[in-house]
Design a protein around this motif. Structure first.
Motif, short mmCIF file in Angstrom:
data_model
loop_
_atom_site.label_atom_id
_atom_site.label_comp_id
_atom_site.label_asym_id
_atom_site.label_seq_id
_atom_site.Cartn_x
_atom_site.Cartn_y
_atom_site.Cartn_z
N LEU A 1 0.82 -1.21 0.00
CA LEU A 1 0.00 0.00 0.00
C LEU A 1 0.86 1.26 0.00
CD1 LEU A 1 -2.85 -1.00 2.49
CD2 LEU A 1 -2.91 -0.96 -0.01
N ALA A 2 1.98 1.25 0.72
CA ALA A 2 2.88 2.41 0.71
C ALA A 2 3.45 2.63 -0.68
CB ALA A 2 4.00 2.21 1.72
N THR A 3 3.77 1.54 -1.37
CA THR A 3 4.28 1.66 -2.75
C THR A 3 3.22 2.27 -3.66
OG1 THR A 3 5.66 -0.30 -2.39
CG2 THR A 3 5.26 0.37 -4.68
N GLY A 4 2.00 1.78 -3.53
CA GLY A 4 0.93 2.34 -4.34
C GLY A 4 0.63 3.78 -4.01
N ALA A 5 0.68 4.14 -2.72
CA ALA A 5 0.39 5.51 -2.32
C ALA A 5 1.42 6.48 -2.88
CB ALA A 5 0.35 5.61 -0.79
N ALA A 6 2.70 6.10 -2.82
CA ALA A 6 3.74 6.96 -3.39
C ALA A 6 3.57 7.11 -4.90
CB ALA A 6 5.12 6.39 -3.06
N SER A 7 3.22 6.03 -5.56
CA SER A 7 3.03 6.08 -7.02
C SER A 7 1.87 7.00 -7.39
CB SER A 7 2.80 4.67 -7.56
OG SER A 7 3.90 3.82 -7.29
N VAL A 8 0.75 6.86 -6.68
CA VAL A 8 -0.42 7.69 -6.95
C VAL A 8 -0.11 9.17 -6.65
CG1 VAL A 8 -2.80 8.18 -6.24
CG2 VAL A 8 -2.05 5.83 -6.59
N LEU A 9 0.66 9.43 -5.60
CA LEU A 9 1.02 10.80 -5.25
C LEU A 9 1.81 11.46 -6.38
CD1 LEU A 9 1.10 13.11 -3.19
CD2 LEU A 9 3.17 12.06 -2.23
#
Length: 446
Positions: free
Chosen positions: A156-164
């Motif tokens: 989820l942290a990986t996805g959150a950084a990517s979306v940001l």
């Protein structure tokens, strides 16, 4: 004015976020290397070889690409390359700590590329191809060590950084973040499943080891209990005879002096007291279902019946009995019978159809019991058990019986595929102070 309670859904979501944050801070395994428990030394070295090879390739390529293609200065490119690749070596033992370093370096690198947007235009952003390769390798190492909650938090942290980053500069993004998010999730799922499967297998192996040890211990205690019961029967019989003879001596022998009468009375009283104490100590071993043990205990005289039963079970067996004239103590008599019984039962169960020889000989001081069988006849099916009264504890029971009588036992396979059981039991009690004594705990089943 009282504050309204928070909705249960909000409370549950906040609790899950708290658990995920805690999972990102706390490793779920000790700092041991991947495959450290593998028996093959080459397999234990394999992760190090793979990681060193990956670092050797990714480090120079990352420096070159960041400086030449993305327009990042040489020192900054070198620092980012080291921070993005070198922690892979740390991931072999501490993957969660390594992930924090790599993740932070990847985010800083993606942010640095925004300043040189002209260099990033038309190229992979926010994650470079080298970042994708190194990050996926890191995910594999992480999935093999950390808990499921930690893996979900990392994903989820990986996805959150990517979306940001997608929200900040969608014009620079080429969709590589979707590829990284998808592949990292797949790798975490596969490696996490492999880790959980390994954990379950290790727990099963540990439980089987504990169960086997407990089974062996229970078998030993059951056999000791049975021996204690039989020993009680033997000793009680002889003590009863002593009591009767001591009580009746003054009536059977005429003209005994008063001192002799008192001596016989003291002997009878001591015998009765010993019987009472022994029965009190061993009463715990007596259950109410002892109807089958009321019959006389078997001995060498019934070995011939065992051999005949073995022949009826489909095992060609022959008996050599040479103990005529040699007095055999009751404990040795019973132990010899039980040893032959267990040995023949094992032949019937494990070597059906094997030619078997049973030999009982004595030299006046020792009784030698030998049971030798050849290899199993594959055409013969396993036969029925010899006696329902058998102990069924095999070599464990034999060793306990031989130890109780002070004898020796030798067992083992033969070169032709057969098996040999040889016991040497003393017929007399040697007056040897160095002879090992049987602890009282062995007599009461403990």
């Amino acid at each position: 004015m009282s504050q309204s309670p928070q909705p249960p859904l909000w409370q549950s979501g906040r609790e899950q976020l708290r658990l995920l944050a805690h999972a990102l801070r706390t490793p779920s395994h000790p700092p041991t290397a991947v495959l450290a428990s593998a028996r093959n030394p080459w397999l234990r070295r394999l992760p190090y070889v793979v990681v060193f090879a990956a670092i050797a390739v990714l480090l120079p390529v990352t420096v070159t690409v960041l400086s030449q293609d993305y327009g990042i200065s040489g020192p900054a490119a070198g620092g980012l390359a080291v921070a993005q690749t070198a922690p892979l070596l740390l991931a072999l033992t501490r993957p969660l700590q390594a992930w924090w370093i790599v993740f932070a370096a990847d985010v800083i690198g993606a942010a640095a590329m925004i300043n040189g947007a002209e260099g990033a235009a038309g190229r992979s952003w926010p994650w470079t191809p080298m970042v994708v390769v190194g990050y996926l390798l890191l995910m594999a190492l992480l999935g093999l060590r950390e808990s499921r909650r930690t893996l979900v938090a990392v994903w989820l942290a990986t996805g959150a950084a990517s979306v940001l980053f997608e929200m900040i500069r969608s014009d620079l993004s080429d969709g590589v973040w979707v590829l990284l998010f998808t592949l990292s999730g797949a790798i975490l799922a596969v490696t996490g499943a492999l880790r959980e499967r390994g954990d379950v297998q290790r727990r099963l192996d540990a439980q089987e080891t504990i169960s086997e040890a407990e089974r062996a211990r229970r078998t030993l205690l059951e056999e000791r209990t049975r021996i204690a019961r039989e020993l009680h029967d033997v000793v009680a019989h002889h003590m009863s005879v002593i009591t009767v003879q001591a009580d009746s001596a003054p009536y059977r022998i005429q003209g005994l002096p008063a001192g002799a009468r008192e001596e016989f009375g003291a002997i009878a009283a001591s015998a009765r007291e010993s019987l009472t104490e022994m029965r009190r100590l061993l009463s715990v071993l007596r259950s109410e279902e002892t109807d089958g043990e009321l019959a006389p205990q078997p001995g060498i005289a019934r070995v011939q019946q065992l051999v005949e039963a073995t022949v009826r079970a489909g095992v060609p067996a022959e008996l050599s009995l040479s103990v005529d004239g040699a007095p055999v103590p009751q404990t040795v008599d019973l132990s010899a019978y039980r040893i032959v019984q267990e040995a023949l039962a094992n032949v019937v169960r494990h070597a059906p159809g094997a030619t078997t020889r049973v030999s009982l000989t004595s030299d006046g001081t020792h009784l030698t019991v030998v049971v030798v069988n050849g290899p199993a006849d594959t055409a013969s099916p396993p036969g029925p058990p010899l006696e329902s009264a058998g102990t069924g504890h095999g070599l464990v029971g034999m060793r306990e019986r031989v130890r109780l009588t002070g004898g020796t036992l030798d067992t083992g396979p033969l070169p032709d595929g057969g098996f040999r059981v040889a016991a040497r039991l003393p017929l007399t009690t040697p007056e040897d102070p160095n002879r090992p004594r049987v602890p009282e705990s062995d007599l009461d089943g403990g």
